[in-house]
Motif scaffolding. Structure first.
Motif, PDB file in Angstrom:
ATOM      1  N   LEU A   6       0.851  -1.190   0.000  1.00 28.51           N
ATOM      2  CA  LEU A   6       0.000   0.000   0.000  1.00 28.51           C
ATOM      3  C   LEU A   6       0.886   1.239   0.000  1.00 28.51           C
ATOM      4  O   LEU A   6       1.485   1.570   1.013  1.00 28.51           O
ATOM      5  CB  LEU A   6      -0.907   0.008   1.236  1.00 28.51           C
ATOM      6  N   ARG A  12      -5.412   2.055  -7.597  1.00 24.77           N
ATOM      7  CA  ARG A  12      -6.519   1.124  -7.801  1.00 24.77           C
ATOM      8  C   ARG A  12      -6.457  -0.014  -6.787  1.00 24.77           C
ATOM      9  O   ARG A  12      -5.434  -0.672  -6.621  1.00 24.77           O
ATOM     10  CB  ARG A  12      -6.511   0.568  -9.225  1.00 24.77           C
ATOM     11  N   LEU A  13      -7.575  -0.241  -6.133  1.00 28.90           N
ATOM     12  CA  LEU A  13      -7.665  -1.208  -5.048  1.00 28.90           C
ATOM     13  C   LEU A  13      -7.677  -2.642  -5.584  1.00 28.90           C
ATOM     14  O   LEU A  13      -8.435  -2.964  -6.494  1.00 28.90           O
ATOM     15  CB  LEU A  13      -8.942  -0.955  -4.250  1.00 28.90           C
ATOM     16  N   ASN A  14      -6.825  -3.480  -5.005  1.00 27.96           N
ATOM     17  CA  ASN A  14      -6.807  -4.898  -5.349  1.00 27.96           C
ATOM     18  C   ASN A  14      -7.420  -5.764  -4.251  1.00 27.96           C
ATOM     19  O   ASN A  14      -8.072  -6.770  -4.544  1.00 27.96           O
ATOM     20  CB  ASN A  14      -5.373  -5.359  -5.621  1.00 27.96           C
ATOM     21  N   GLY A 340      -9.826   3.709  -6.415  1.00 25.83           N
ATOM     22  CA  GLY A 340      -9.069   3.955  -7.636  1.00 25.83           C
ATOM     23  C   GLY A 340      -8.933   5.444  -7.819  1.00 25.83           C
ATOM     24  O   GLY A 340      -9.628   6.240  -7.173  1.00 25.83           O
ATOM     25  N   PRO A 405      -7.567  -1.152   3.444  1.00 24.89           N
ATOM     26  CA  PRO A 405      -7.001  -1.621   2.179  1.00 24.89           C
ATOM     27  C   PRO A 405      -5.682  -2.345   2.410  1.00 24.89           C
ATOM     28  O   PRO A 405      -4.865  -1.911   3.236  1.00 24.89           O
ATOM     29  CB  PRO A 405      -6.819  -0.336   1.368  1.00 24.89           C
ATOM     30  N   ARG A 408      -2.805  -2.129  -3.255  1.00 25.44           N
ATOM     31  CA  ARG A 408      -3.206  -1.203  -4.310  1.00 25.44           C
ATOM     32  C   ARG A 408      -2.152  -1.187  -5.416  1.00 25.44           C
ATOM     33  O   ARG A 408      -0.980  -1.495  -5.177  1.00 25.44           O
ATOM     34  CB  ARG A 408      -3.327   0.229  -3.772  1.00 25.44           C
TER      35      ARG A 408
END
Length: 415
Positions: A6, A12-14, A340, A405, A408
């Motif tokens: 991170l 963009r979020l994975n 994102g 999160p 990313r």
């Protein structure tokens, strides 16, 4: 297996870690809500519907992990199970419960660690009868950001400011170390008085954090982070924004400022103008350079960011009207979560804030439509996904608070 990576607030979020609110939030009464850090009690039936649209929308754009599922899996490991049960019972002063909890099936035990263990008349010490729970419920666990947060390739196990939330950190430590196999940091281990919470800690880019300094994250916690990360990297910067200690709607930096994309942030205007409750709040940059720390003051967080190559145009929560700004900040009008660049999610109830985003070019999408696959956020250059909520905001946090999160994509801030 997802690895912790991170390096920004907007890539963009994975993968993201969530916790679906459960019966633990209905363990509150008007009498104990204050001790649980709530200003009101919540209705779980309504919360379930609101949260389903929130988590369902995120599942359309990233891999979603749930705390309760991972914890149940970890309870199959006897060593992890024993350590977590003993630590939890020791913290709540109910060591006599250890053997019984250890005998329970993994999923049942995981639920008990989250939802609490009820007093049984004639079986347990009578001192628990009035408080009802022997092992206390984790009322705030669905705010997954606070007790743990990812920093670069590490997980920060946060040192909570209130005891009612401290046991959350034990669960996240087990999850990140045992499940995600991540290296963990913990300020309180270095200094017992150091405090950090994830709502205050924003990963801007490599070598730069933005941190709120208020009732939840203190100076010693900030010093721990800059010294630890600075020692590893040689040079490191932290932008610090002081926050008022009251009222409770200003508990974290993400209640007044969140990153939306490479050119925009959502901000509470009085914090930028340094007016009203923010008139005496300082903004400064701490720069670590091979063991030496310098401090420079700036007029506001945007000016401090600009010195680090981040030039953001603020969108004000509540729009341009001071009255609307105060009302919508109270219900997390600044608390957006970016999945994102220029793709965010937040409460629909903050209609003046949503209108301000729309005026800035963000297409307004309904979470229900995203969940059903009727619309895809990344089909739009800029999009804000909104979900209806009347109960969730009463918990005192928004979309960023409810997300941790994990991974990313990289971001190019120079575009």
């Amino acid at each position: 297996m997802t690895t912790v990576n991170l390096r920004s607030e907007i890539g963009r979020l994975n993968a993201v870690l969530l916790h679906k609110p459960g019966v633990e939030i209905e363990a509150m009464t008007p009498e104990n809500a204050g001790k649980a850090l709530y200003s009101d009690i919540l209705n779980l039936d309504i919360v379930n519907g609101e949260y389903a649209n929130f988590s369902g929308a995120l599942s359309q754009v990233a891999e979603v992990y749930y705390v309760e599922d991972i914890l149940a899996e970890l309870m199959d490991n006897h060593e992890v199970r024993e350590q977590l049960v003993r630590q939890s019972c020791q913290f709540d002063g109910c060591e006599f419960l250890v053997d019984e909890l250890m005998s329970h099936e993994s999923k049942v035990l995981a639920n008990e660690l989250i939802e609490g263990f009820l007093y049984r008349k004639g079986v347990d010490p009578q001192e628990y009868e009035q408080v009802r729970y022997i092992l206390k419920p984790l009322y705030n666990l669905f705010f997954t950001r606070d007790a743990s947060s990812c920093l670069y390739n590490k997980a920060l196990i946060n040192s909570m400011s209130f005891d009612v939330r401290s046991r959350e950190s034990l669960i996240y430590k087990a999850i990140f170390e045992q499940y995600f196999k991540a290296e963990t940091l913990w300020a309180q281990k270095a200094d017992n008085e150091a405090r950090t919470e994830g709502g205050d800690i924003h990963v801007v880019k490599d070598g730069l954090l933005a941190i709120g300094n208020g009732i939840r994250t203190n100076v010693k916690g900030i010093e721990y982070l800059i010294n630890r990360l600075g020692a590893e990297q040689g040079r490191f910067n932290v932008i610090v924004q002081e926050l008022p200690h009251t009222p409770e709607s200003f508990i974290h930096l993400d209640m007044v400022h969140t990153f939306l994309g490479p050119h925009h942030s959502m901000a509470y205007e009085p914090m930028i103008r340094k007016s009203g409750i923010f008139s005496n709040m300082h903004t400064y940059l701490l720069s670590y350079d091979n063991g030496t720390i310098r401090r420079n003051e700036y007029s506001n967080i945007l000016e401090a960011l600009k010195t680090q190559g981040i030039d953001l145009k603020p969108i004000f929560n509540g729009g341009s009207d001071e009255w609307n700004q105060m009302r919508e900040q109270w219900h997390s009008g600044s608390n957006f979560f970016s999945f994102g660049e220029n793709h965010i999610i937040g409460y629909r109830r903050n209609r003046h804030t949503i209108e301000a985003l729309n005026n800035a070019g963000f297409e307004v999408l309904m979470a229900e439509d995203v969940c059903a696959g009727k619309v895809k956020p990344f089909d739009y250059e800029k999009a804000v996904v909104t979900f209806g909520a009347s109960e969730l905001p009463r918990g005192g946090g928004g979309a960023r608070c409810m997300t941790c999160p994990i991974n990313r994509n990289e971001v190019n801030w120079n575009l």
